[in-house]
Scaffold this motif. Structure first.
Motif, PDB file in Angstrom:
ATOM      1  N   PHE A  41       7.300   8.962   2.945  1.00  0.00           N
ATOM      2  CA  PHE A  41       7.950   7.762   2.417  1.00  0.00           C
ATOM      3  C   PHE A  41       8.135   7.631   1.008  1.00  0.00           C
ATOM      4  O   PHE A  41       6.893   7.843   0.247  1.00  0.00           O
ATOM      5  N   LYS A  42       9.203   7.077   0.374  1.00  0.00           N
ATOM      6  CA  LYS A  42       9.234   6.592  -0.869  1.00  0.00           C
ATOM      7  C   LYS A  42       9.692   5.242  -1.029  1.00  0.00           C
ATOM      8  O   LYS A  42      10.865   4.967  -0.273  1.00  0.00           O
ATOM      9  N   THR A  43       9.528   4.404  -1.764  1.00  0.00           N
ATOM     10  CA  THR A  43      10.000   2.967  -1.903  1.00  0.00           C
ATOM     11  C   THR A  43      10.058   2.618  -3.198  1.00  0.00           C
ATOM     12  O   THR A  43       9.050   2.815  -4.043  1.00  0.00           O
ATOM     13  N   ILE A  44      11.246   2.221  -3.769  1.00  0.00           N
ATOM     14  CA  ILE A  44      11.478   1.427  -4.920  1.00  0.00           C
ATOM     15  C   ILE A  44      11.635  -0.063  -4.887  1.00  0.00           C
ATOM     16  O   ILE A  44      12.357  -0.511  -4.065  1.00  0.00           O
ATOM     17  N   LEU A  45      10.995  -0.881  -5.562  1.00  0.00           N
ATOM     18  CA  LEU A  45      10.849  -2.223  -5.427  1.00  0.00           C
ATOM     19  C   LEU A  45      10.965  -3.064  -6.853  1.00  0.00           C
ATOM     20  O   LEU A  45      10.365  -2.513  -7.823  1.00  0.00           O
ATOM     21  N   GLY A  46      11.433  -4.176  -6.929  1.00  0.00           N
ATOM     22  CA  GLY A  46      11.497  -4.914  -7.849  1.00  0.00           C
ATOM     23  C   GLY A  46      10.332  -5.719  -8.222  1.00  0.00           C
ATOM     24  O   GLY A  46       9.241  -5.543  -7.167  1.00  0.00           O
ATOM     25  N   ASP A  47       9.983  -6.532  -9.204  1.00  0.00           N
ATOM     26  CA  ASP A  47       8.730  -7.034  -9.505  1.00  0.00           C
ATOM     27  C   ASP A  47       8.768  -8.484  -8.785  1.00  0.00           C
ATOM     28  O   ASP A  47       8.640  -9.574  -9.450  1.00  0.00           O
ATOM     29  N   ASP A  48       8.579  -8.391  -7.479  1.00  0.00           N
ATOM     30  CA  ASP A  48       8.549  -9.638  -6.391  1.00  0.00           C
ATOM     31  C   ASP A  48       7.300  -9.570  -5.846  1.00  0.00           C
ATOM     32  O   ASP A  48       7.078  -8.573  -4.909  1.00  0.00           O
ATOM     33  N   LEU A  49       6.503 -10.490  -6.015  1.00  0.00           N
ATOM     34  CA  LEU A  49       5.102 -10.622  -5.046  1.00  0.00           C
ATOM     35  C   LEU A  49       5.143 -10.500  -3.636  1.00  0.00           C
ATOM     36  O   LEU A  49       4.526  -9.560  -2.896  1.00  0.00           O
ATOM     37  N   GLN A  51       7.787  -9.223  -2.112  1.00  0.00           N
ATOM     38  CA  GLN A  51       8.314  -8.095  -1.338  1.00  0.00           C
ATOM     39  C   GLN A  51       7.330  -6.924  -1.453  1.00  0.00           C
ATOM     40  O   GLN A  51       7.311  -5.904  -0.691  1.00  0.00           O
ATOM     41  N   LEU A  52       6.662  -6.903  -2.757  1.00  0.00           N
ATOM     42  CA  LEU A  52       5.333  -5.937  -2.871  1.00  0.00           C
ATOM     43  C   LEU A  52       4.343  -6.068  -1.956  1.00  0.00           C
ATOM     44  O   LEU A  52       3.877  -5.079  -1.518  1.00  0.00           O
ATOM     45  N   THR A  53       3.905  -7.012  -1.702  1.00  0.00           N
ATOM     46  CA  THR A  53       3.022  -7.386  -0.426  1.00  0.00           C
ATOM     47  C   THR A  53       3.393  -6.800   0.534  1.00  0.00           C
ATOM     48  O   THR A  53       2.738  -6.048   1.365  1.00  0.00           O
ATOM     49  N   GLU A  54       4.778  -6.947   1.106  1.00  0.00           N
ATOM     50  CA  GLU A  54       5.277  -6.643   2.652  1.00  0.00           C
ATOM     51  C   GLU A  54       5.357  -5.141   2.539  1.00  0.00           C
ATOM     52  O   GLU A  54       5.048  -4.441   3.428  1.00  0.00           O
ATOM     53  N   ALA A  55       5.817  -4.571   1.256  1.00  0.00           N
ATOM     54  CA  ALA A  55       6.010  -3.057   1.389  1.00  0.00           C
ATOM     55  C   ALA A  55       4.524  -2.269   1.316  1.00  0.00           C
ATOM     56  O   ALA A  55       4.377  -1.286   1.964  1.00  0.00           O
ATOM     57  N   ALA A  56       3.699  -2.706   0.601  1.00  0.00           N
ATOM     58  CA  ALA A  56       2.294  -2.525   0.735  1.00  0.00           C
ATOM     59  C   ALA A  56       1.434  -2.565   2.208  1.00  0.00           C
ATOM     60  O   ALA A  56       1.014  -1.603   2.875  1.00  0.00           O
ATOM     61  N   ARG A  57       1.975  -3.528   3.036  1.00  0.00           N
ATOM     62  CA  ARG A  57       1.410  -3.678   4.365  1.00  0.00           C
ATOM     63  C   ARG A  57       2.090  -2.584   5.095  1.00  0.00           C
ATOM     64  O   ARG A  57       1.410  -1.932   6.086  1.00  0.00           O
ATOM     65  N   GLU A  82      -2.124  -7.674  -7.659  1.00  0.00           N
ATOM     66  CA  GLU A  82      -2.187  -8.876  -6.630  1.00  0.00           C
ATOM     67  C   GLU A  82      -1.758  -8.694  -5.263  1.00  0.00           C
ATOM     68  O   GLU A  82      -2.145  -9.006  -4.264  1.00  0.00           O
ATOM     69  N   ALA A  83      -0.482  -7.794  -5.183  1.00  0.00           N
ATOM     70  CA  ALA A  83       0.030  -7.507  -3.944  1.00  0.00           C
ATOM     71  C   ALA A  83      -0.888  -6.729  -3.102  1.00  0.00           C
ATOM     72  O   ALA A  83      -1.060  -7.042  -1.864  1.00  0.00           O
ATOM     73  N   VAL A  84      -1.827  -5.766  -3.477  1.00  0.00           N
ATOM     74  CA  VAL A  84      -2.613  -4.982  -2.883  1.00  0.00           C
ATOM     75  C   VAL A  84      -3.793  -5.762  -2.533  1.00  0.00           C
ATOM     76  O   VAL A  84      -4.359  -5.724  -1.197  1.00  0.00           O
ATOM     77  N   ALA A  85      -4.303  -6.791  -3.352  1.00  0.00           N
ATOM     78  CA  ALA A  85      -5.343  -7.631  -2.896  1.00  0.00           C
ATOM     79  C   ALA A  85      -5.102  -8.486  -1.853  1.00  0.00           C
ATOM     80  O   ALA A  85      -5.828  -8.754  -0.823  1.00  0.00           O
ATOM     81  N   ALA A  86      -3.858  -8.823  -1.803  1.00  0.00           N
ATOM     82  CA  ALA A  86      -3.326  -9.788  -0.701  1.00  0.00           C
ATOM     83  C   ALA A  86      -3.242  -9.206   0.544  1.00  0.00           C
ATOM     84  O   ALA A  86      -3.730  -9.736   1.568  1.00  0.00           O
ATOM     85  N   VAL A  87      -2.808  -7.812   0.464  1.00  0.00           N
ATOM     86  CA  VAL A  87      -2.679  -7.276   1.787  1.00  0.00           C
ATOM     87  C   VAL A  87      -3.979  -6.809   2.584  1.00  0.00           C
ATOM     88  O   VAL A  87      -4.250  -6.792   3.483  1.00  0.00           O
ATOM     89  N   LEU A  88      -4.950  -6.503   1.635  1.00  0.00           N
ATOM     90  CA  LEU A  88      -6.234  -6.197   1.931  1.00  0.00           C
ATOM     91  C   LEU A  88      -7.299  -7.277   2.244  1.00  0.00           C
ATOM     92  O   LEU A  88      -8.486  -7.218   2.810  1.00  0.00           O
TER      93      LEU A  88
END
Length: 417
Positions: A41-49, A51-57, A82-88
């Motif tokens: 999988f490859k994902t391209i995301l904008g700078d939105d917390l 969306q980043l958190t959901e994509a990481a999850r 911040e997104a990775v910390a939130a998911v974990l």
């Protein structure tokens, strides 16, 4: 044999505009494949917390290894940490040694260290810091458990120079320690002047026999590609497996296959000319020099390609390729006799072993009921015989011109073989 699969998440709103392209994922895919890791999988995301958190999850739920590129800078929209910390579900701590390094780096460069730079020292709980010798944002390595499964997360800076060096210096050896010994081999076939539907209809019964080989079919302008990938315990096993399916598909599509080594049609033609010690000249009307441009784009083409002429007007067809005015008057510029005369005339004028003549109607105007837009005549002369191919090409002006040049290269390959 299934190895680990990876997902790459490229972070940055600029890559969702028409002006920037994600190249980091290509470099990372190449390196991961060397370790036997398939990028699923490859994902391209904008700078939105959010969306980043959901994509990481999502990524952690489906990939063994998740690599992030970008979003580690000092600005408010750098949010990967911040997104990775939130998911974990963990916190971040500011690493004073990183802060000291930033102060020292900025002092040596005579630049003021601002408060927002400090966020680059925020380290996710449980992460190992990956020093960045080429920038201010260190990477982070996290070996953790997510929903009962082991997961590796790698946070890398966005600038390609920094990412590449940090991966080579810090990440590769760590991945070697966790990735099982699986080897990936790839192979490909490139075909032209054949519909994608025909390629799939004829090759699918073959490649579907190989459940352990991933086959992808790609269609580009005037070309169809088959890509094969296999994962095995040894490199030899993997190479043998992809070679087998590649060979069977190549035999099925033989007249249309121009490369199994990723060359372009123009590279193949030039190689064949060089092997035979032969030379080529071209007279182009509707393609406007496109065939010559494609050939001369290959380094070393001057050894076999003598040149030619763009003969758009009837006067230049006569002046440069000796097409008789009476022939043009009787048959018209777009005709089999003129294509034949162009090929023979430019061959004689340039003293070449092979001559190509192309004449047609690229549109969007100029077509008639008897000579519609897309009608192209392609002549190839070798001194002993001249053959003319009539083509009825669809699409817009650009497509017709490109396909005419593609057919010319494939016919040259056929003649040389």
């Amino acid at each position: 044999m299934r190895g680990m699969v990876a997902e790459i998440i490229a972070v940055g709103s600029e890559m969702l505009t028409p002006y920037r392209v994600d190249t980091n994922s290509l470099a990372l895919t190449s390196e991961l494949n060397k370790l036997g890791v398939a990028v699923a999988f490859k994902t391209i995301l904008g700078d939105d917390l959010g969306q980043l958190t959901e994509a990481a999850r999502i990524a952690l739920g489906r990939a063994d290894i998740v690599l992030f590129s970008g979003g580690l800078g000092p600005t408010e929209d750098d949010l990967t940490r911040e997104a990775v910390a939130a998911v974990l579900g963990v916190s971040m701590q500011r690493d004073t040694s990183i802060v000291d390094g930033l102060r020292d780096r900025f002092r040596k460069r005579g630049i003021e260290l601002r408060d927002n730079n400090m966020k680059q020292a925020d380290v996710i709980d449980g992460a190992e810091v990956l020093p960045n010798a080429n920038g201010t944002a260190p990477g982070q390595w996290i070996d953790t458990e997510f929903e009962g499964k082991r997961r590796i997360l790698v946070l890398l800076p966005g600038p390609p120079k920094e990412l590449t060096a940090l991966y080579t210096d810090q990440v590769e050896r760590r991945l070697r320690g966790v990735v099982p010994q699986v080897h990936i081999a790839t192979a490909s076939l490139r075909m032209a002047v054949v519909p994608e539907s025909e390629v799939d209809a004829r090759t699918a019964p073959i490649y579907q026999e190989y459940s352990d080989v991933q086959t992808t079919i790609l269609s580009t302008q005037g070309e169809i590609q088959l890509h094969f990938l296999a994962s095995k315990g040894t490199e030899a096993e993997a190479e043998a497996r992809v070679a087998e399916v590649q060979g069977r598909c190549a035999a099925e599509m033989e007249p249309f296959v121009f490369s199994a080594e990723n060359e372009t049609p123009e590279q193949v033609v030039l190689w064949l000319l060089g092997e035979r010690g032969q030379t080529l000249a071209v007279a182009e009307s509707c393609t406007g020099g496109l065939l010559a441009q494609r050939i001369t784009a290959v380094p070393g083409s001057s050894k076999s390609f003598l040149g030619g002429a763009v003969v758009y007007s009837n006067a230049l067809k006569t002046a440069f390729a000796d097409v008789p005015p009476a022939m043009l008057e009787e048959h018209g510029a777009v005709s089999e006799p003129v294509a034949r005369a162009l090929a023979e005339g430019i061959r004689a004028r340039c003293g070449a072993d092979l001559g190509v003549g192309i004449t047609g109607i690229a549109g969007p105007d100029g077509g008639t009921e008897t000579k519609p837009v897309g009608l192209v005549y392609l002549g190839i002369a070798d001194g002993a015989e001249t053959r003319v191919l009539r083509l009825n090409l669809g699409g817009d002006r650009e497509r017709i011109r490109w396909f005419a040049s593609q057919h010319a290269l494939m016919e040259l390959r056929k003649r040389l073989l």
